[in-house]
Design a protein around this motif. Structure first.
Motif: not given
Length: 206
Positions: A35-64
């Motif tokens: 949940l903290q990651l959402v706030d931290t990531a969305m504050q970064q200009p590379e994320v906030a200003q992106a129109e098309t962004i690639a992510l991934y589904f977390s696996f095992a104990a990776e950060l969800n």
């Protein structure tokens, strides 16, 4: 034992150590970090200003990444997910994510979109790519799971292609290492986002 073997053994020992630290996180700690990651990531200009962004589904104990994925969709972003390349072994394709279309598990049991040519998004059309990792250090060196998928996939970007593309890692805070022994094929990251902060590295152009 030659130098290459020593480096490989050192990397594997560090990989197991960092994975164990990640697995040691409690369910509450995992949920809080995601949940903290959402706030931290969305504050970064590379994320906030992106129109098309690639992510991934977390696996095992990776950060969800599920809460961040939903936040990106809610913000109107076009979200892509990685798919194992059907022809170029060891490489990844990025496909447009459609929440209405069921995901399928790949050979590693990681959910990915069904492979449809119209959904493939070329790297030239991506603004930001968020990648998983097992560990990172203060120089931006990335330690992955050992399969080399992202190193191969990012080789063109690392060589100067796709100058518009911003690449950032996602990790738990406990995944920072003092030093990661590097191999010639490793692709360092300009930045890593954890639940609490965004690390930026001196070789970065971000």
């Amino acid at each position: 034992m030659n130098s290459a073997t020593r480096i490989q053994n050192s990397r594997q020992q560090l990989r197991e150590q960092l994975k164990q630290q990640r697995r040691a996180l409690t369910e509450a700690e995992q949920k809080s970090a995601s949940l903290q990651l959402v706030d931290t990531a969305m504050q970064q200009p590379e994320v906030a200003q992106a129109e098309t962004i690639a992510l991934y589904f977390s696996f095992a104990a990776e950060l969800n990444t599920a809460p961040l994925l939903q936040a990106l969709l809610d913000a109107g972003k076009k979200v892509c997910l990685p798919v194992l390349h059907p022809f170029a072994k060891g490489h990844l394709l990025m496909l447009r994510y459609d929440p209405q279309r069921p995901l399928i598990n790949n050979k590693f049991a990681i959910p990915e979109p069904p492979l449809r040519c119209p959904d493939v998004v070329p790297f030239a059309q991506l603004d930001t790519l968020l990648v998983p990792l097992v560990g990172f250090d203060s120089q931006g060196n990335r330690l992955g799971m050992g399969g080399g998928f992202y190193d191969r996939t990012l080789a063109g970007w690392h060589a100067g292609r796709y100058p518009q593309l911003k690449v950032m890692g996602l990790a738990h805070d406990c995944q920072q290492a003092g030093h990661i022994p590097v191999q010639s094929w490793d692709v360092p990251l300009p930045a890593v986002i954890t639940a609490t902060r965004c690390w930026r590295f001196r070789h970065s152009s971000l």
